[in-house]
Design a protein around this motif. Sequence first.
Motif, PDB file in Angstrom:
ATOM      1  N   ILE A   1      31.467  58.816 -19.085  1.00 26.13           N
ATOM      2  CA  ILE A   1      30.706  59.637 -18.247  1.00 26.13           C
ATOM      3  C   ILE A   1      30.112  58.892 -16.935  1.00 26.13           C
ATOM      4  CG2 ILE A   1      28.524  60.995 -17.803  1.00 26.13           C
ATOM      5  CD1 ILE A   1      29.554  62.253 -20.418  1.00 26.13           C
ATOM      6  N   LEU A   2      29.783  57.454 -17.477  1.00 23.53           N
ATOM      7  CA  LEU A   2      29.293  56.645 -16.504  1.00 23.53           C
ATOM      8  C   LEU A   2      30.191  55.898 -15.626  1.00 23.53           C
ATOM      9  CD1 LEU A   2      26.511  55.195 -15.681  1.00 23.53           C
ATOM     10  CD2 LEU A   2      27.018  53.422 -17.251  1.00 23.53           C
ATOM     11  N   ILE A   3      31.320  55.697 -16.126  1.00 24.17           N
ATOM     12  CA  ILE A   3      32.403  55.228 -15.216  1.00 24.17           C
ATOM     13  C   ILE A   3      32.869  56.153 -14.237  1.00 24.17           C
ATOM     14  CG2 ILE A   3      34.757  54.606 -15.311  1.00 24.17           C
ATOM     15  CD1 ILE A   3      34.414  52.996 -17.718  1.00 24.17           C
ATOM     16  N   ALA A   4      32.829  57.310 -14.675  1.00 22.66           N
ATOM     17  CA  ALA A   4      33.313  58.459 -13.596  1.00 22.66           C
ATOM     18  C   ALA A   4      32.291  58.823 -12.682  1.00 22.66           C
ATOM     19  CB  ALA A   4      33.212  59.977 -14.574  1.00 22.66           C
TER      20      ALA A   4
ATOM     21  N   LEU B   1      30.947  58.080  -6.980  1.00 23.16           N
ATOM     22  CA  LEU B   1      30.082  57.367  -5.949  1.00 23.16           C
ATOM     23  C   LEU B   1      30.951  56.400  -4.995  1.00 23.16           C
ATOM     24  CD1 LEU B   1      26.729  56.717  -7.949  1.00 23.16           C
ATOM     25  CD2 LEU B   1      27.114  58.521  -6.486  1.00 23.16           C
ATOM     26  N   TRP B   2      31.603  55.628  -5.616  1.00 21.80           N
ATOM     27  CA  TRP B   2      32.429  54.796  -4.687  1.00 21.80           C
ATOM     28  C   TRP B   2      33.437  55.481  -3.861  1.00 21.80           C
ATOM     29  CZ3 TRP B   2      31.715  49.976  -3.355  1.00 21.80           C
ATOM     30  CH2 TRP B   2      30.919  49.020  -4.221  1.00 21.80           C
ATOM     31  N   SER B   3      33.962  56.588  -4.281  1.00 21.16           N
ATOM     32  CA  SER B   3      34.767  57.568  -3.655  1.00 21.16           C
ATOM     33  C   SER B   3      34.295  58.172  -2.516  1.00 21.16           C
ATOM     34  CB  SER B   3      35.641  58.432  -4.757  1.00 21.16           C
ATOM     35  OG  SER B   3      36.385  57.699  -5.652  1.00 21.16           O
TER      36      SER B   3
ATOM     37  N   PRO C   1      38.039  52.294  -2.115  1.00 18.94           N
ATOM     38  CA  PRO C   1      37.226  51.681  -2.856  1.00 18.94           C
ATOM     39  C   PRO C   1      37.297  52.293  -4.209  1.00 18.94           C
ATOM     40  CG  PRO C   1      36.305  51.869  -0.554  1.00 18.94           C
ATOM     41  CD  PRO C   1      37.614  52.599  -0.765  1.00 18.94           C
ATOM     42  N   GLY C   2      37.058  53.619  -4.443  1.00 21.28           N
ATOM     43  CA  GLY C   2      37.140  54.112  -5.697  1.00 21.28           C
ATOM     44  C   GLY C   2      38.465  53.724  -6.517  1.00 21.28           C
ATOM     45  N   ILE C   3      39.579  53.792  -5.884  1.00 23.67           N
ATOM     46  CA  ILE C   3      40.647  53.527  -6.533  1.00 23.67           C
ATOM     47  C   ILE C   3      40.549  51.758  -7.196  1.00 23.67           C
ATOM     48  CG2 ILE C   3      43.234  52.788  -6.603  1.00 23.67           C
ATOM     49  CD1 ILE C   3      43.253  54.989  -4.596  1.00 23.67           C
TER      50      ILE C   3
END
Length: 225
Positions: free
Chosen positions: A114-117, A122-124, A130-132
């Motif tokens: 969940i935290l990584i998601a 947020l990066w996306s 940046p998200g990738i």
Amino acid sequence: MSISEIKNEAKRSLNGKWGAAVLVTFIFFLFNTLLSFFGEILIAGGLNEWWNQEQTPIEANLFNIILSIILLPLSTAFYWVFLHVSRHESIKVSQLFTIYSNGKWVLKIIGASILIAIFLVLWSLLLIIPGIIKSFSYSQTFFILRDRPELSILEAITESKKLMKGYKWKFFLMNLSFIGWAILCIFTLGIGLLWLAPYVTTSMAVFYNYLIDHYQDHADKEAII
């Protein structure tokens, strides 16, 4: 270690274990599919009602969300099975489910997922790229948690970022190299995935083993200097 060497090492690790690897993959896919299927039938009130429903009820959507969260540790265990394979250890179907015998493990894996998601979302929001890139940075988190369970979720994520520094492009190319096999699997109605999934996952595990060996060698050299 080149990408071809990583993939060849994965194939050597799977040599003599393909039958067990395919069986584990089949049970993993089957378990995920059947739980969702029977859950939706139960919510609909029966097979006939499920078949004739015009749209998926809210209860079924909520069930699938909850089920996806519950099955997150199973997906992690699938990767761990092939980490064993990459280290020339035995492979058993039971390894898929032993993770659920430890409540702390379950909560930690779910929390990490969940935290990584959240981080990736947020990066996306900035841009897709940046998200990738960050997804590559976080890609070793669950392997790290397997080897170093004493780490917190954030510590494991930080360690993953350290390991992947300078290797994100190589990781991307390695994953991209399987696209031809993935296309061929379409023509087998997905059956080929039973062989491709172990191959890809073992390659990822070999890549991780390479990273930690290289990182340790670098740390040892710095200690000597």
